[in-house]
Design a protein around this motif. Structure first.
Motif, PDB file in Angstrom:
ATOM      1  N   LEU A  33       4.871 -10.274  -5.175  1.00 58.50           N
ATOM      2  CA  LEU A  33       3.884  -9.204  -5.039  1.00 58.50           C
ATOM      3  C   LEU A  33       2.496  -9.691  -5.477  1.00 58.50           C
ATOM      4  N   LEU A  34       1.529  -9.566  -4.570  1.00 53.09           N
ATOM      5  CA  LEU A  34       0.160 -10.011  -4.840  1.00 53.09           C
ATOM      6  C   LEU A  34      -0.768  -8.847  -5.169  1.00 53.09           C
ATOM      7  N   SER A  35      -0.580  -7.707  -4.494  1.00 53.78           N
ATOM      8  CA  SER A  35      -1.452  -6.560  -4.741  1.00 53.78           C
ATOM      9  C   SER A  35      -0.684  -5.254  -4.559  1.00 53.78           C
ATOM     10  N   LEU A  36      -1.092  -4.242  -5.320  1.00 54.87           N
ATOM     11  CA  LEU A  36      -0.518  -2.903  -5.252  1.00 54.87           C
ATOM     12  C   LEU A  36      -1.645  -1.899  -5.096  1.00 54.87           C
ATOM     13  N   HIS A  37      -1.513  -1.025  -4.106  1.00 58.04           N
ATOM     14  CA  HIS A  37      -2.543  -0.015  -3.841  1.00 58.04           C
ATOM     15  C   HIS A  37      -1.872   1.357  -3.824  1.00 58.04           C
ATOM     16  N   PHE A  38      -2.252   2.220  -4.782  1.00 61.93           N
ATOM     17  CA  PHE A  38      -1.715   3.581  -4.855  1.00 61.93           C
ATOM     18  C   PHE A  38      -2.795   4.563  -4.404  1.00 61.93           C
ATOM     19  N   ASN A  39      -2.413   5.494  -3.527  1.00 59.78           N
ATOM     20  CA  ASN A  39      -3.414   6.373  -2.914  1.00 59.78           C
ATOM     21  C   ASN A  39      -3.493   7.780  -3.500  1.00 59.78           C
ATOM     22  N   GLU A  50      -1.994  -9.803  -8.705  1.00 65.25           N
ATOM     23  CA  GLU A  50      -3.389 -10.101  -9.003  1.00 65.25           C
ATOM     24  C   GLU A  50      -4.326  -8.914  -8.854  1.00 65.25           C
ATOM     25  N   SER A  51      -3.944  -7.929  -8.083  1.00 63.21           N
ATOM     26  CA  SER A  51      -4.857  -6.823  -7.805  1.00 63.21           C
ATOM     27  C   SER A  51      -4.112  -5.495  -7.814  1.00 63.21           C
ATOM     28  N   ILE A  52      -4.692  -4.494  -8.498  1.00 63.73           N
ATOM     29  CA  ILE A  52      -4.121  -3.148  -8.529  1.00 63.73           C
ATOM     30  C   ILE A  52      -5.234  -2.141  -8.279  1.00 63.73           C
ATOM     31  N   ILE A  53      -4.957  -1.183  -7.383  1.00 58.29           N
ATOM     32  CA  ILE A  53      -5.874  -0.069  -7.115  1.00 58.29           C
ATOM     33  C   ILE A  53      -5.131   1.230  -7.399  1.00 58.29           C
ATOM     34  N   TYR A 109       1.045  -1.192 -19.991  1.00 56.95           N
ATOM     35  CA  TYR A 109       1.965  -2.076 -19.269  1.00 56.95           C
ATOM     36  C   TYR A 109       1.208  -3.203 -18.549  1.00 56.95           C
ATOM     37  N   LEU A 110       0.020  -2.912 -18.066  1.00 61.68           N
ATOM     38  CA  LEU A 110      -0.733  -3.941 -17.341  1.00 61.68           C
ATOM     39  C   LEU A 110      -1.103  -5.109 -18.238  1.00 61.68           C
ATOM     40  N   ASN A 111      -1.125  -4.884 -19.514  1.00 63.22           N
ATOM     41  CA  ASN A 111      -1.490  -5.944 -20.454  1.00 63.22           C
ATOM     42  C   ASN A 111      -0.493  -7.094 -20.452  1.00 63.22           C
ATOM     43  N   THR A 112       0.691  -6.888 -19.869  1.00 63.61           N
ATOM     44  CA  THR A 112       1.710  -7.940 -19.818  1.00 63.61           C
ATOM     45  C   THR A 112       1.538  -8.868 -18.618  1.00 63.61           C
ATOM     46  N   LEU A 113       0.629  -8.542 -17.710  1.00 67.80           N
ATOM     47  CA  LEU A 113       0.465  -9.320 -16.480  1.00 67.80           C
ATOM     48  C   LEU A 113      -0.406 -10.543 -16.739  1.00 67.80           C
ATOM     49  N   SER A 114       0.063 -11.696 -16.315  1.00 68.23           N
ATOM     50  CA  SER A 114      -0.644 -12.949 -16.598  1.00 68.23           C
ATOM     51  C   SER A 114      -1.639 -13.347 -15.517  1.00 68.23           C
ATOM     52  N   ARG A 115      -1.614 -12.629 -14.372  1.00 70.19           N
ATOM     53  CA  ARG A 115      -2.528 -12.997 -13.267  1.00 70.19           C
ATOM     54  C   ARG A 115      -3.277 -11.789 -12.710  1.00 70.19           C
ATOM     55  N   LEU A 116      -3.418 -10.748 -13.480  1.00 74.83           N
ATOM     56  CA  LEU A 116      -4.135  -9.571 -12.991  1.00 74.83           C
ATOM     57  C   LEU A 116      -5.638  -9.822 -13.073  1.00 74.83           C
ATOM     58  N   PHE A 117      -6.243 -10.136 -11.923  1.00 77.91           N
ATOM     59  CA  PHE A 117      -7.654 -10.458 -11.857  1.00 77.91           C
ATOM     60  C   PHE A 117      -8.524  -9.257 -11.486  1.00 77.91           C
ATOM     61  N   SER A 118      -7.950  -8.280 -10.795  1.00 78.31           N
ATOM     62  CA  SER A 118      -8.743  -7.171 -10.261  1.00 78.31           C
ATOM     63  C   SER A 118      -8.067  -5.845 -10.558  1.00 78.31           C
ATOM     64  N   ASN A 158       0.862  -1.180   0.000  1.00 76.42           N
ATOM     65  CA  ASN A 158       0.000   0.000   0.000  1.00 76.42           C
ATOM     66  C   ASN A 158       0.899   1.231   0.000  1.00 76.42           C
ATOM     67  N   LEU A 159       0.908   1.967  -1.120  1.00 70.57           N
ATOM     68  CA  LEU A 159       1.824   3.097  -1.270  1.00 70.57           C
ATOM     69  C   LEU A 159       1.086   4.416  -1.117  1.00 70.57           C
TER      70      LEU A 159
END
Length: 474
Positions: free
Chosen positions: A104-110, A132-135, A150-159, A80-81
């Protein structure tokens, strides 16, 4: 440090099996009361409550065991950044994120400054194999397209959750095109806080289009019927749909688009600004398997036509089991608007009782609210009241106090149930005018339950009910 365990944004299983090594020790040699001799799985749980940087600062140099736990661990990281952090985004990227990209499983930008700083020092690419998850909160509009590329290269981005503050230059349709190209995306929420009225989300329909894998779609912005139809055309796997505001297009062209949504079971429209005629056409396109429908409107009196609702549900929404409907009539305190008794009573017919849906009328300071809700066993005040009603009306109704079906049986035996709620009245607004208006509601509405949300109720309100046999609660 987070005070509670950080929750993963996307509710689905991550399908990740984390190998947790158990620590065994000889109780004769190592006293079990020492903190550092707790088993590894407990430390993994503790680490999940902490910021990864804090975890490293606290445990990394404690001893060789903790160093191995942190440097050789398979434990997924949830980052959580925020610019409010003591350590700079640059330092966190260099020392925590980049060395642990594979964890890294999830990234949260505020905030936007945080997003900009991060992407200067780190690019999200295929090396983030478990992400798997980016906010992205308050992302700048000029950054959206680059980030999506860039996100199009992720193979497990579900959310993917994106919130954009300023949208004067954006093409919403182009944003959705890029979102729909993400290879395994299951959940998407796009929020536009201050979008101009002329922004369009209309995606042209093409024959050779690549359909999206999205199953949960939250359109958190204004969207007309044609725009949402074009979006749904590209999401044939959709299961849950939420739209903040649905409004009417100047020219209806959506009739020409055929939608195939065999998995859609949930649809919610927080505020519906289309006529009932337009809504009917749209609902017929999406309703084949619909089980839950939530709708809030105040736009067209036809929404109170119970016969139209019954035909629509019987013929086009046969699987509907949960219906939440709110229709507001704004009167602004004038005396020439009275509750529609005919509409209220028609919504208590056998059709609605069989589906365990009840009618609720709310009297507010500036509006009347007509609502349909799933029946609730909380309506009945006591076991004795239920038994008395059942014994009087029927000998066949059996009480099941902890089952919703008991409420249905009681409702059938006791007749239609209508709840009236009085809300929004402060002690200073209990005046003669409002009491007269409330008395009119008491006379017009054949309610069976009355609830008043107020800390102080004038005696005059109680006097209005003294000769009535309806249930009364505050």
């Amino acid at each position: 440090m987070n005070q509670s365990k950080r929750e993963f944004n996307f509710g689905h299983s991550t399908n990740i099996i984390i190998k947790k090594l158990r620590t065994t020790f000889d109780k004769q040699i190592l006293p079990p009361t020492c903190f550092e001799y707790l088993p590894n799985e407990l430390f993994y749980e503790i680490f999940d409550y902490l910021d990864p940087y804090d975890t490293n600062q606290i445990f990394l140099n404690l001893n060789i065991r903790f160093k191995n736990l942190l440097t050789q661990s398979l434990l997924p990281l949830k980052i959580n950044l925020s610019n409010k952090l003591n350590l700079s985004i640059e330092e966190r990227s260099r020392h925590i994120i980049i060395p642990n990209k594979h964890r890294l499983l999830s990234l949260h930008f505020n905030d936007p400054l945080c997003i900009n700083t991060f992407f200067i020092h780190c690019n999200i690419d295929s090396s983030f194999t478990r992400l798997e998850s980016i906010i992205l909160n308050n992302v700048l509009e000029e950054k959206i397209f680059v980030i999506l590329f860039y996100l199009n290269t992720l193979s497990r981005l579900f959310s993917l959750t994106m919130q954009c503050e300023k949208t004067s230059l954006l093409n919403i349709a182009d944003i959705y095109r890029l979102i729909f190209q993400l290879p395994v995306l299951k959940f998407n929420k796009l929020t536009l806080k201050s979008a101009p009225d002329d922004l369009s989300a209309l995606i042209p329909v093409s024959i050779n289009v690549k359909f999206s894998t999205i199953e949960y779609l939250n359109i958190n912005m204004r969207c007309n019927v044609d725009e949402i139809t074009s979006i749904l055309y590209h999401t044939p796997h959709l299961r849950h749909l939420s739209c903040k505001q649905l409004y009417q297009a100047n020219k209806i062209i959506g009739k020409e688009v055929i939608l195939t949504l065999p998995h859609l079971i949930y649809a919610s429209f927080l505020y519906c600004l289309v006529t009932f005629d337009v809504l009917e056409v749209f609902i017929k396109k999406i309703s084949a398997q619909l089980q839950v429908l939530r709708l809030v409107t105040s736009h067209d009196e036809a929404y109170l036509d119970v016969n139209r609702w019954e035909r629509l549900i019987k013929e086009y929404i046969p699987h509907l089991c949960k219906f939440r409907f709110d229709y507001s009539v704004y009167h602004n305190g004038t005396s020439d608007v009275i509750p529609d008794r005919e509409a209220i009573t028609q919504f208590t017919s056998t059709f609605w009782i069989e589906r365990q849906w009840f009618f609720k009328f709310t009297d507010k300071l500036n509006c009347f609210l007509y609502s349909i809700r799933p029946i609730s066993k909380q309506w009945f005040n006591s076991y004795e009241q239920i038994m008395g009603c059942v014994n009087q009306k029927t000998d066949e109704c059996t009480l099941k106090s902890n089952n919703i079906s008991s409420s249905f049986e009681i409702n059938q035996a006791c007749g239609p149930s209508i709840q009236m709620i009085i809300a929004g009245y402060s002690p200073s607004t209990w005046n003669t005018f409002h009491l007269d208006r409330m008395k009119l509601c008491f006379q017009v509405i054949p309610f069976t339950h009355l609830t008043i949300h107020s800390n102080k109720i004038p005696l005059d309100v109680v006097v209005l009910k003294v000769d009535s046999d309806q249930k009364f609660s505050t």
